[in-house]
Design a protein around this motif. Structure first.
Motif, PDB file in Angstrom:
ATOM      1  N   GLN A  39       0.827  -1.207   0.000  1.00 18.31           N
ATOM      2  CA  GLN A  39       0.000   0.000   0.000  1.00 18.31           C
ATOM      3  C   GLN A  39       0.864   1.261   0.000  1.00 18.31           C
ATOM      4  OE1 GLN A  39      -3.353   0.222  -0.362  1.00 18.31           O
ATOM      5  NE2 GLN A  39      -3.283  -1.972  -0.689  1.00 18.31           N
ATOM      6  N   LEU A  40       1.989   1.197   0.703  1.00 16.58           N
ATOM      7  CA  LEU A  40       2.903   2.346   0.710  1.00 16.58           C
ATOM      8  C   LEU A  40       3.523   2.572  -0.664  1.00 16.58           C
ATOM      9  CD1 LEU A  40       4.759   2.170   4.136  1.00 16.58           C
ATOM     10  CD2 LEU A  40       3.016   3.808   3.396  1.00 16.58           C
ATOM     11  N   ARG A  41       3.786   1.503  -1.411  1.00 22.01           N
ATOM     12  CA  ARG A  41       4.320   1.658  -2.769  1.00 22.01           C
ATOM     13  C   ARG A  41       3.298   2.352  -3.677  1.00 22.01           C
ATOM     14  NH1 ARG A  41       6.760  -3.267  -1.576  1.00 22.01           N
ATOM     15  NH2 ARG A  41       5.179  -4.530  -2.615  1.00 22.01           N
ATOM     16  N   VAL A  42       2.030   2.030  -3.498  1.00 20.71           N
ATOM     17  CA  VAL A  42       0.976   2.700  -4.278  1.00 20.71           C
ATOM     18  C   VAL A  42       0.948   4.189  -3.924  1.00 20.71           C
ATOM     19  CG1 VAL A  42      -1.522   2.838  -4.649  1.00 20.71           C
ATOM     20  CG2 VAL A  42      -0.404   0.603  -4.544  1.00 20.71           C
ATOM     21  N   LEU A  43       1.031   4.495  -2.630  1.00 17.17           N
ATOM     22  CA  LEU A  43       1.065   5.892  -2.192  1.00 17.17           C
ATOM     23  C   LEU A  43       2.323   6.589  -2.709  1.00 17.17           C
ATOM     24  CD1 LEU A  43      -0.099   8.241  -0.566  1.00 17.17           C
ATOM     25  CD2 LEU A  43       1.029   7.285   1.467  1.00 17.17           C
ATOM     26  N   ASP A  44       3.443   5.900  -2.671  1.00 17.29           N
ATOM     27  CA  ASP A  44       4.707   6.433  -3.187  1.00 17.29           C
ATOM     28  C   ASP A  44       4.539   6.895  -4.631  1.00 17.29           C
ATOM     29  OD1 ASP A  44       7.590   6.821  -3.543  1.00 17.29           O
ATOM     30  OD2 ASP A  44       7.603   4.843  -4.493  1.00 17.29           O
ATOM     31  N   GLU A  45       3.984   6.054  -5.458  1.00 21.36           N
ATOM     32  CA  GLU A  45       3.774   6.397  -6.871  1.00 21.36           C
ATOM     33  C   GLU A  45       2.806   7.569  -7.009  1.00 21.36           C
ATOM     34  OE1 GLU A  45       4.284   6.478 -10.848  1.00 21.36           O
ATOM     35  OE2 GLU A  45       5.420   5.225  -9.462  1.00 21.36           O
ATOM     36  N   ALA A  46       1.754   7.576  -6.225  1.00 27.11           N
ATOM     37  CA  ALA A  46       0.767   8.657  -6.299  1.00 27.11           C
ATOM     38  C   ALA A  46       1.379  10.005  -5.917  1.00 27.11           C
ATOM     39  CB  ALA A  46      -0.422   8.336  -5.402  1.00 27.11           C
ATOM     40  N   LEU A  47       2.286  10.008  -4.943  1.00 23.54           N
ATOM     41  CA  LEU A  47       2.910  11.270  -4.529  1.00 23.54           C
ATOM     42  C   LEU A  47       3.846  11.832  -5.603  1.00 23.54           C
ATOM     43  CD1 LEU A  47       3.656  10.474  -0.787  1.00 23.54           C
ATOM     44  CD2 LEU A  47       1.936  12.068  -1.694  1.00 23.54           C
ATOM     45  N   TRP A  48       4.469  10.951  -6.392  1.00 28.30           N
ATOM     46  CA  TRP A  48       5.327  11.422  -7.476  1.00 28.30           C
ATOM     47  C   TRP A  48       4.519  11.940  -8.650  1.00 28.30           C
ATOM     48  CZ3 TRP A  48       9.803  12.842  -6.189  1.00 28.30           C
ATOM     49  CH2 TRP A  48      10.597  12.107  -5.315  1.00 28.30           C
ATOM     50  N   THR A  49       3.279  11.507  -8.765  1.00 31.47           N
ATOM     51  CA  THR A  49       2.458  11.867  -9.932  1.00 31.47           C
ATOM     52  C   THR A  49       1.148  12.523  -9.512  1.00 31.47           C
ATOM     53  OG1 THR A  49       1.456   9.662  -9.939  1.00 31.47           O
ATOM     54  CG2 THR A  49       3.431   9.984 -11.304  1.00 31.47           C
ATOM     55  N   ILE A  50       1.159  13.274  -8.432  1.00 29.83           N
ATOM     56  CA  ILE A  50      -0.076  13.844  -7.876  1.00 29.83           C
ATOM     57  C   ILE A  50      -0.827  14.712  -8.897  1.00 29.83           C
ATOM     58  CG2 ILE A  50       1.038  15.841  -6.801  1.00 29.83           C
ATOM     59  CD1 ILE A  50      -0.908  15.312  -4.404  1.00 29.83           C
ATOM     60  N   SER A  51      -0.090  15.435  -9.732  1.00 32.80           N
ATOM     61  CA  SER A  51      -0.700  16.165 -10.849  1.00 32.80           C
ATOM     62  C   SER A  51       0.386  16.366 -11.902  1.00 32.80           C
ATOM     63  CB  SER A  51      -1.277  17.512 -10.382  1.00 32.80           C
ATOM     64  OG  SER A  51      -0.249  18.450 -10.156  1.00 32.80           O
ATOM     65  N   GLU A  52      -0.006  16.834 -13.047  1.00 34.51           N
ATOM     66  CA  GLU A  52       0.970  17.046 -14.118  1.00 34.51           C
ATOM     67  C   GLU A  52       1.960  18.153 -13.778  1.00 34.51           C
ATOM     68  OE1 GLU A  52      -0.525  17.377 -18.081  1.00 34.51           O
ATOM     69  OE2 GLU A  52      -2.043  15.834 -17.729  1.00 34.51           O
ATOM     70  N   GLN A  53       1.555  19.078 -12.920  1.00 31.44           N
ATOM     71  CA  GLN A  53       2.398  20.228 -12.609  1.00 31.44           C
ATOM     72  C   GLN A  53       3.238  20.054 -11.344  1.00 31.44           C
ATOM     73  OE1 GLN A  53      -1.059  20.619 -12.961  1.00 31.44           O
ATOM     74  NE2 GLN A  53      -0.946  21.115 -15.132  1.00 31.44           N
ATOM     75  N   GLU A  54       3.003  19.009 -10.571  1.00 34.88           N
ATOM     76  CA  GLU A  54       3.723  18.910  -9.303  1.00 34.88           C
ATOM     77  C   GLU A  54       3.933  17.469  -8.861  1.00 34.88           C
ATOM     78  OE1 GLU A  54       1.585  20.125  -5.706  1.00 34.88           O
ATOM     79  OE2 GLU A  54      -0.287  19.798  -6.781  1.00 34.88           O
ATOM     80  N   PHE A  55       4.810  17.336  -7.915  1.00 32.28           N
ATOM     81  CA  PHE A  55       5.010  16.083  -7.206  1.00 32.28           C
ATOM     82  C   PHE A  55       5.369  16.451  -5.780  1.00 32.28           C
ATOM     83  CE2 PHE A  55       9.222  17.280  -8.536  1.00 32.28           C
ATOM     84  CZ  PHE A  55      10.011  16.959  -7.447  1.00 32.28           C
ATOM     85  N   ILE A  56       5.241  15.512  -4.887  1.00 30.37           N
ATOM     86  CA  ILE A  56       5.601  15.746  -3.495  1.00 30.37           C
ATOM     87  C   ILE A  56       6.830  14.900  -3.195  1.00 30.37           C
ATOM     88  CG2 ILE A  56       4.862  15.516  -1.097  1.00 30.37           C
ATOM     89  CD1 ILE A  56       1.976  15.929  -2.104  1.00 30.37           C
ATOM     90  N   ALA A  57       7.942  15.573  -2.944  1.00 30.84           N
ATOM     91  CA  ALA A  57       9.172  14.861  -2.617  1.00 30.84           C
ATOM     92  C   ALA A  57       8.988  14.108  -1.301  1.00 30.84           C
ATOM     93  CB  ALA A  57      10.331  15.849  -2.515  1.00 30.84           C
ATOM     94  N   HIS A  58       9.431  12.866  -1.284  1.00 27.80           N
ATOM     95  CA  HIS A  58       9.263  12.022  -0.109  1.00 27.80           C
ATOM     96  C   HIS A  58      10.282  10.897  -0.171  1.00 27.80           C
ATOM     97  CE1 HIS A  58       6.955  10.188  -3.330  1.00 27.80           C
ATOM     98  NE2 HIS A  58       7.145   9.024  -2.716  1.00 27.80           N
ATOM     99  N   ALA A  59      10.352  10.128   0.904  1.00 23.39           N
ATOM    100  CA  ALA A  59      11.301   9.016   0.939  1.00 23.39           C
ATOM    101  C   ALA A  59      10.775   7.937   1.865  1.00 23.39           C
ATOM    102  CB  ALA A  59      12.668   9.494   1.428  1.00 23.39           C
TER     103      ALA A  59
END
Length: 141
Positions: A39-59
């Motif tokens: 589930q965290l991997r799914v969230l990881d991918e979603a945070l990198w592709t949250i919208s076309e204009q942005e991503f949320i840096a995370h680790a």
């Protein structure tokens, strides 16, 4: 300690991304806990592709970049220690994390599934009996 419950959440992934984005934009540090690493991997991918204009840096908490990231994803306790900035724990599990008291604030996400609702009610009562400052938000969509 302040604990916010967000209930009646239809799409947990999207809702979590929006909450993380809000904390990220206000320079808060967030630790996201879910015991299921898939589930965290799914969230990881979603945070990198949250919208076309942005991503949320995370680790991931085990990553070498974790000490530099304001958003950490972890499937295990103990939780990594972050800086002295505002620290939020986003609990995506159905149980109370053992180390939740290390944080200034915790956010509980409760979906519309019966299992999640019952587990959320149980956690709410437990926190209430322990004297924590509780806030409840009802998702509208």
């Amino acid at each position: 300690m302040r604990i916010d419950f967000h209930s009646n959440v239809a799409d947990r992934l999207s809702y979590c991304c929006r909450l993380i984005r809000k904390a990220y934009q206000t320079n808060c540090h967030v630790t996201v806990f879910h015991p299921d690493s898939r589930q965290l991997r799914v969230l990881d991918e979603a945070l990198w592709t949250i919208s076309e204009q942005e991503f949320i840096a995370h680790a991931g908490a085990e990553s070498p970049q974790a000490k530099h990231s304001s958003v950490l994803l972890t499937a295990a306790e103990p939780f990594p220690v972050q800086t002295d900035k505002t620290r939020i724990l986003l609990n995506l599990s159905q149980h109370t994390p053992q180390q939740f008291a290390l944080f200034e604030r915790m956010i509980e996400i409760v979906s519309r599934t019966e299992d999640d609702i019952q587990a959320g009610r149980q956690r709410y009562r437990s926190y209430q009996q322990s004297g924590h400052e509780l806030h409840h938000f009802q998702a509208n969509a």
